[in-house]
Design an enzyme around this catalytic site. Structure first.
Site, PDB file in Angstrom:
ATOM      1  N   ASP A  36      -0.903   0.482  -5.998  1.00 47.21           N
ATOM      2  CA  ASP A  36       0.108  -0.400  -6.973  1.00 47.21           C
ATOM      3  C   ASP A  36      -0.956  -1.437  -7.665  1.00 47.21           C
ATOM      4  O   ASP A  36      -1.904  -1.972  -8.262  1.00 47.21           O
ATOM      5  CB  ASP A  36       0.973  -0.740  -6.517  1.00 47.21           C
ATOM      6  CG  ASP A  36       1.181  -1.306  -4.884  1.00 47.21           C
ATOM      7  OD1 ASP A  36       0.200  -1.535  -3.990  1.00 47.21           O
ATOM      8  OD2 ASP A  36       2.001  -1.537  -4.626  1.00 47.21           O
ATOM      9  N   GLY A 122      10.483  -3.369  10.405  1.00 48.08           N
ATOM     10  CA  GLY A 122       9.146  -3.018  10.473  1.00 48.08           C
ATOM     11  C   GLY A 122       8.862  -1.456  10.804  1.00 48.08           C
ATOM     12  O   GLY A 122       8.381  -1.358  11.162  1.00 48.08           O
ATOM     13  N   ASP A 172       7.057  -1.848  -3.876  1.00 43.93           N
ATOM     14  CA  ASP A 172       8.012  -1.684  -3.181  1.00 43.93           C
ATOM     15  C   ASP A 172       9.379  -2.564  -3.673  1.00 43.93           C
ATOM     16  O   ASP A 172      10.739  -1.254  -3.734  1.00 43.93           O
ATOM     17  CB  ASP A 172       7.677  -2.285  -1.650  1.00 43.93           C
ATOM     18  CG  ASP A 172       7.129  -2.186  -0.593  1.00 43.93           C
ATOM     19  OD1 ASP A 172       6.918  -0.570  -1.486  1.00 43.93           O
ATOM     20  OD2 ASP A 172       6.443  -2.343   0.126  1.00 43.93           O
TER      21      ASP A 172
HETATM   22  C1  GLA Z   1       2.893  -2.030   0.974  1.00 46.70           C
HETATM   23  C2  GLA Z   1       2.535  -3.373   0.099  1.00 46.70           C
HETATM   24  C3  GLA Z   1       2.476  -2.980  -1.442  1.00 46.70           C
HETATM   25  C4  GLA Z   1       1.976  -1.300  -1.534  1.00 46.70           C
HETATM   26  C5  GLA Z   1       1.692  -0.120  -0.366  1.00 46.70           C
HETATM   27  C6  GLA Z   1       0.683   0.177   0.518  1.00 46.70           C
HETATM   28  O1  GLA Z   1       4.193  -1.353   1.247  1.00 46.70           O
HETATM   29  O2  GLA Z   1       4.397  -3.829   0.108  1.00 46.70           O
HETATM   30  O3  GLA Z   1       3.361  -2.782  -2.401  1.00 46.70           O
HETATM   31  O4  GLA Z   1       0.300  -1.624  -1.603  1.00 46.70           O
HETATM   32  O5  GLA Z   1       1.649  -1.622   1.442  1.00 46.70           O
HETATM   33  O6  GLA Z   1       1.000   1.398  -0.813  1.00 46.70           O
END
Ligand code: GLA
Length: 378
Positions: A36, A122, A172
């Site tokens: 991302d 977590g 996310d």
């Molecule tokens: C975490 C970050 C996301 C992404 C993932 C790995 O969840 O919050 O933005 O980078 O790691 O894909």
């Protein structure tokens, strides 16, 4: 309307009724990890597990926060004292959202908020994104701020980047804000273009297990930023805006041009992972869901060997699942602990679950299906 237990809990804490209640889910990422922040592709879906927020506005410039899961009572913050880095503990996530909304010029004031959550904290399942998105949706709706869902997610990402100080991408928050029931969300992060891809496992006799290893390795925080910086350095050395711009058939030449092994490994992961996302979508579109298994497993190998964000517990779970006949398995989320996902046929599910429990007794496992994105409950 009869008060729900959740609303009664709000009344118990704050001595009045809430104006409404909202929910935002955690997520798992099916494929597209650490892509991302490289402007690439991701494919998360929402969990049925949510964080709920019951909210009533205040007009005295004070934010009062209470969580059923925490034992720190009511956290009281003055809006004019909110500042990046200034809020300790879990309350920094909702404080960050309020601060960012106000920085963006939205007329959002104080509030009393009571939270509860079924998202494992977590576990790498985006409990903090759920907390942020539930807060942002509640405050914007109550204050009649009209923010499209993707904008809301970007605002929550900014809150985490600028206020909490974590340089995360937007996956996310977008998953929590924008996913829909029964679908995985294909997101092109550069274009912010979304497509809801039907992902109905039961119809195909399949199951997806989430396995929370319940470990979080200590070096996780700084490591994420260093990985991100490494990807950006590789892109700059290649003369590209982002690693997203390196096509798969240009990979070998690019690797030959990079000066060290670490940058080569990071680049190889990102480019092959973006390709895996496209391949998974093509298979889902063609109704060939079981065949995505090997792509998930290849994604895990790439995260373990090239990006180096797996850990022994995640590898143990993946290996145990594959050895017992899982179609595919991989870590999901940022890594260094957290959760794995396992794709299995219904007939193999029990054996795989038993094998994982034997390999890592502390693991918490549950089968899941794509749930709904953030929503108002009451
Ligand atoms: C975490 C970050 C996301 C992404 C993932 C790995 O969840 O919050 O933005 O980078 O790691 O894909």
């Amino acid at each position: 309307m009869t008060e729900t237990l959740f609303e009664i809990a709000f009344r118990h804490v704050f001595g009045r009724a809430p104006e409404g209640a909202w929910a935002a889910p955690g997520r798992v990422n099916l494929i597209g990890e650490h892509t991302d922040y490289n402007d690439g592709y991701v494919m998360p879906f929402a969990l049925p597990h949510t964080t709920r927020a019951a909210v009533a506005r205040r007009d005295d410039g004070i934010l009062r926060l209470h969580s059923a899961a925490m034992d720190d009572g009511v956290v009281e913050l003055r809006l004019d004292e909110l500042a990046p880095g200034a809020t300790p503990g879990w309350a920094r996530y909702p404080a960050a959202v309020l601060w960012t909304l106000r920085e963006a010029g939205h007329p959002v004031g104080g509030a009393d908020i009571h939270y509860d959550s079924t998202v494992p904290v977590g576990g790498g399942l985006s409990s903090s994104a759920a907390l942020q998105v539930a807060t942002a949706l509640a405050l914007t709706e109550l204050h009649e701020v009209d923010l499209p869902r993707q904008e809301l997610a970007l605002l929550c990402q900014r809150a985490e980047n600028d206020y909490v100080g974590a340089p995360v991408g937007v996956m996310d928050q977008t998953a929590s804000a924008c996913c829909t029931q029964g679908h995985a969300l294909h997101l092109d992060v550069r274009a912010l273009a979304q497509r809801q891809v039907p992902f109905d496992l039961a119809a195909e006799g399949l199951r997806l297990l989430v396995v929370d290893t319940r470990v979080k390795h200590a070096h996780a925080d700084g490591a994420y930023g260093r990985l991100r910086a490494g990807c950006e350095e590789a892109a700059a050395l290649l003369g590209l805006p982002a690693l997203r711009d390196l096509p798969h058939d240009g990979l070998d030449a690019a690797l030959a041009a990079l000066p060290d092994d670490r940058l080569r490994r990071l680049t190889r992961h990102v480019v092959t992972e973006n390709r895996r996302v496209q391949d998974v979508i093509a298979l889902l579109d063609a109704g060939r869901t079981p065949e995505i298994g090997p792509l998930l497993t290849a994604g895990h190998a790439s995260l373990r060997d090239d990006f180096r964000v797996s850990c022994p517990e995640l590898d143990l779970v993946v290996d145990a699942a594959l050895a017992t006949g899982a179609l595919g398995a991989r870590m999901t989320g940022g890594g260094f602990g957290g959760s794995a996902i396992v794709l299995v046929t219904e007939s193999a599910a029990d054996a795989v679950t038993t094998a994982i429990a034997a390999a890592l007794p502390q693991a918490r496992q549950f089968p899941t299906t794509p749930g709904a994105g953030a929503r108002r409950l009451r």
